[in-house]
Design a protein around this motif. Structure first.
Motif, PDB file in Angstrom:
ATOM      1  N   ASN A 147     -35.551  -0.161  39.641  1.00 33.64           N
ATOM      2  CA  ASN A 147     -34.620   0.936  39.895  1.00 33.64           C
ATOM      3  C   ASN A 147     -33.176   0.479  39.703  1.00 33.64           C
ATOM      4  O   ASN A 147     -32.335   1.230  39.190  1.00 33.64           O
ATOM      5  CB  ASN A 147     -34.820   1.499  41.305  1.00 33.64           C
ATOM      6  CG  ASN A 147     -33.968   2.727  41.530  1.00 33.64           C
ATOM      7  OD1 ASN A 147     -34.088   3.726  40.819  1.00 33.64           O
ATOM      8  ND2 ASN A 147     -33.070   2.644  42.502  1.00 33.64           N
ATOM      9  N   ALA A 148     -32.880  -0.766  40.077  1.00 36.55           N
ATOM     10  CA  ALA A 148     -31.531  -1.311  39.871  1.00 36.55           C
ATOM     11  C   ALA A 148     -31.208  -1.392  38.378  1.00 36.55           C
ATOM     12  O   ALA A 148     -30.067  -1.157  37.968  1.00 36.55           O
ATOM     13  CB  ALA A 148     -31.398  -2.677  40.537  1.00 36.55           C
ATOM     14  N   VAL A 149     -32.215  -1.688  37.558  1.00 30.22           N
ATOM     15  CA  VAL A 149     -32.033  -1.677  36.108  1.00 30.22           C
ATOM     16  C   VAL A 149     -31.759  -0.242  35.654  1.00 30.22           C
ATOM     17  O   VAL A 149     -30.797   0.027  34.926  1.00 30.22           O
ATOM     18  CB  VAL A 149     -33.270  -2.252  35.366  1.00 30.22           C
ATOM     19  CG1 VAL A 149     -33.169  -2.000  33.870  1.00 30.22           C
ATOM     20  CG2 VAL A 149     -33.423  -3.735  35.655  1.00 30.22           C
ATOM     21  N   TYR A 150     -32.598   0.690  36.099  1.00 28.29           N
ATOM     22  CA  TYR A 150     -32.445   2.100  35.727  1.00 28.29           C
ATOM     23  C   TYR A 150     -31.061   2.628  36.110  1.00 28.29           C
ATOM     24  O   TYR A 150     -30.431   3.358  35.351  1.00 28.29           O
ATOM     25  CB  TYR A 150     -33.547   2.930  36.402  1.00 28.29           C
ATOM     26  CG  TYR A 150     -33.394   4.407  36.185  1.00 28.29           C
ATOM     27  CD1 TYR A 150     -33.782   4.994  34.978  1.00 28.29           C
ATOM     28  CD2 TYR A 150     -32.853   5.217  37.178  1.00 28.29           C
ATOM     29  CE1 TYR A 150     -33.620   6.350  34.770  1.00 28.29           C
ATOM     30  CE2 TYR A 150     -32.689   6.575  36.974  1.00 28.29           C
ATOM     31  CZ  TYR A 150     -33.079   7.138  35.770  1.00 28.29           C
ATOM     32  OH  TYR A 150     -32.909   8.483  35.561  1.00 28.29           O
ATOM     33  N   GLU A 151     -30.579   2.232  37.265  1.00 27.22           N
ATOM     34  CA  GLU A 151     -29.280   2.710  37.760  1.00 27.22           C
ATOM     35  C   GLU A 151     -28.103   1.934  37.165  1.00 27.22           C
ATOM     36  O   GLU A 151     -26.955   2.242  37.448  1.00 27.22           O
ATOM     37  CB  GLU A 151     -29.236   2.647  39.290  1.00 27.22           C
ATOM     38  CG  GLU A 151     -30.198   3.605  39.972  1.00 27.22           C
ATOM     39  CD  GLU A 151     -29.857   5.078  39.758  1.00 27.22           C
ATOM     40  OE1 GLU A 151     -28.700   5.397  39.394  1.00 27.22           O
ATOM     41  OE2 GLU A 151     -30.758   5.922  39.958  1.00 27.22           O
ATOM     42  N   GLY A 152     -28.384   0.911  36.359  1.00 27.22           N
ATOM     43  CA  GLY A 152     -27.325   0.206  35.649  1.00 27.22           C
ATOM     44  C   GLY A 152     -26.681  -0.949  36.394  1.00 27.22           C
ATOM     45  O   GLY A 152     -25.600  -1.398  36.022  1.00 27.22           O
ATOM     46  N   PHE A 153     -27.361  -1.479  37.410  1.00 25.74           N
ATOM     47  CA  PHE A 153     -26.782  -2.577  38.182  1.00 25.74           C
ATOM     48  C   PHE A 153     -27.328  -3.948  37.793  1.00 25.74           C
ATOM     49  O   PHE A 153     -26.729  -4.961  38.134  1.00 25.74           O
ATOM     50  CB  PHE A 153     -26.987  -2.343  39.687  1.00 25.74           C
ATOM     51  CG  PHE A 153     -26.129  -1.234  40.210  1.00 25.74           C
ATOM     52  CD1 PHE A 153     -24.786  -1.456  40.494  1.00 25.74           C
ATOM     53  CD2 PHE A 153     -26.643   0.038  40.402  1.00 25.74           C
ATOM     54  CE1 PHE A 153     -23.977  -0.437  40.963  1.00 25.74           C
ATOM     55  CE2 PHE A 153     -25.841   1.060  40.867  1.00 25.74           C
ATOM     56  CZ  PHE A 153     -24.506   0.827  41.143  1.00 25.74           C
ATOM     57  N   ILE A 154     -28.453  -3.975  37.115  1.00 24.55           N
ATOM     58  CA  ILE A 154     -29.044  -5.231  36.647  1.00 24.55           C
ATOM     59  C   ILE A 154     -29.468  -5.031  35.195  1.00 24.55           C
ATOM     60  O   ILE A 154     -30.067  -4.007  34.859  1.00 24.55           O
ATOM     61  CB  ILE A 154     -30.277  -5.645  37.500  1.00 24.55           C
ATOM     62  CG1 ILE A 154     -29.887  -5.878  38.959  1.00 24.55           C
ATOM     63  CG2 ILE A 154     -30.935  -6.899  36.929  1.00 24.55           C
ATOM     64  CD1 ILE A 154     -31.068  -6.161  39.879  1.00 24.55           C
ATOM     65  N   ALA A 155     -29.157  -6.007  34.354  1.00 25.05           N
ATOM     66  CA  ALA A 155     -29.608  -5.942  32.962  1.00 25.05           C
ATOM     67  C   ALA A 155     -31.118  -6.189  32.909  1.00 25.05           C
ATOM     68  O   ALA A 155     -31.646  -7.041  33.635  1.00 25.05           O
ATOM     69  CB  ALA A 155     -28.876  -6.982  32.118  1.00 25.05           C
ATOM     70  N   LYS A 156     -31.792  -5.466  32.046  1.00 28.17           N
ATOM     71  CA  LYS A 156     -33.251  -5.539  31.950  1.00 28.17           C
ATOM     72  C   LYS A 156     -33.754  -6.965  31.716  1.00 28.17           C
ATOM     73  O   LYS A 156     -34.791  -7.356  32.234  1.00 28.17           O
ATOM     74  CB  LYS A 156     -33.733  -4.606  30.840  1.00 28.17           C
ATOM     75  CG  LYS A 156     -35.225  -4.464  30.781  1.00 28.17           C
ATOM     76  CD  LYS A 156     -35.643  -3.443  29.745  1.00 28.17           C
ATOM     77  CE  LYS A 156     -37.155  -3.315  29.746  1.00 28.17           C
ATOM     78  NZ  LYS A 156     -37.601  -2.386  28.710  1.00 28.17           N
TER      79      LYS A 156
END
Length: 189
Positions: A147-156
């Protein structure tokens, strides 16, 4: 190779946690991987260290002076480092380890692996970080990270670098073949 094991000072609700911890100890011996851990005899920490010792593996502990009495220092292990603070404990374990495997645990376990993942993301080290996902224990944590990736806080790529499996052999294979991603502040090629 030295593998830092992060895990709980409790046993957990199910006996599967202890059983899988013992299996991990055996697989590490079979793959010539020594143990670095928090130095305690309590819970899964005690299981991984004592089982490893039974199997004649090298076990190094790192414990704070304050926790020596509270966690009951494992005096049977091959080498023990006593340090003043939890931060020094984490730093020493990170220094000694070539890879990190996380078993079920609580706040301390999650904090330890989160720090080394963060350091990997920043490019401070290129060591593999793994979760032995016994009984789906880390499923919700992995969902949080996705979810953090989806929300733009962690790079995939920093989620993809994590080794997550309930299969010990798969984890060991991926540790041996690990290639670190480009660090956070460098552009990908």
């Amino acid at each position: 190779m030295n593998v830092a094991i992060y895990c709980g000072s409790a046993f957990g609700r199910s006996s599967i946690y202890e059983q899988e911890t013992k299996k991990l100890a055996l697989k590490l011996v079979e793959n010539s991987m020594n143990i670095v851990y928090g130095g305690s005899t309590q819970g899964l920490m005690g299981v991984i260290s004592n089982e490893s010792l039974k199997l004649k593996n090298s076990v190094t502990g790192v414990i704070t002076y304050d926790l020596v009495d509270k966690e009951i220092e494992n005096k049977a292990i091959n080498k023990i480092y006593k340090v003043n603070t939890i931060n020094e404990r984490k730093e020493k374990m990170e220094e000694l380890a070539d890879a990190f495997i996380t078993l079920p645990g609580g706040f301390g376990t999650l904090e330890e692996i989160s720090e080394v993942i963060s350091f990997a993301q920043l490019g401070y080290h290129k060591k593999p970080c793994a979760f032995l996902n016994i009984n789906g224990y880390y499923d919700n944590f992995i969902k949080f990270l996705e979810n953090a990736v989806y929300e733009g806080f962690i790079a995939k790529r920093f989620i993809e670098m994590l080794i997550v499996s309930d299969d010990i052999d798969e984890i060991i294979k991926r540790i041996k073949n690990y290639e670190a991603p480009t660090s956070k502040w460098k552009k990908e090629k």
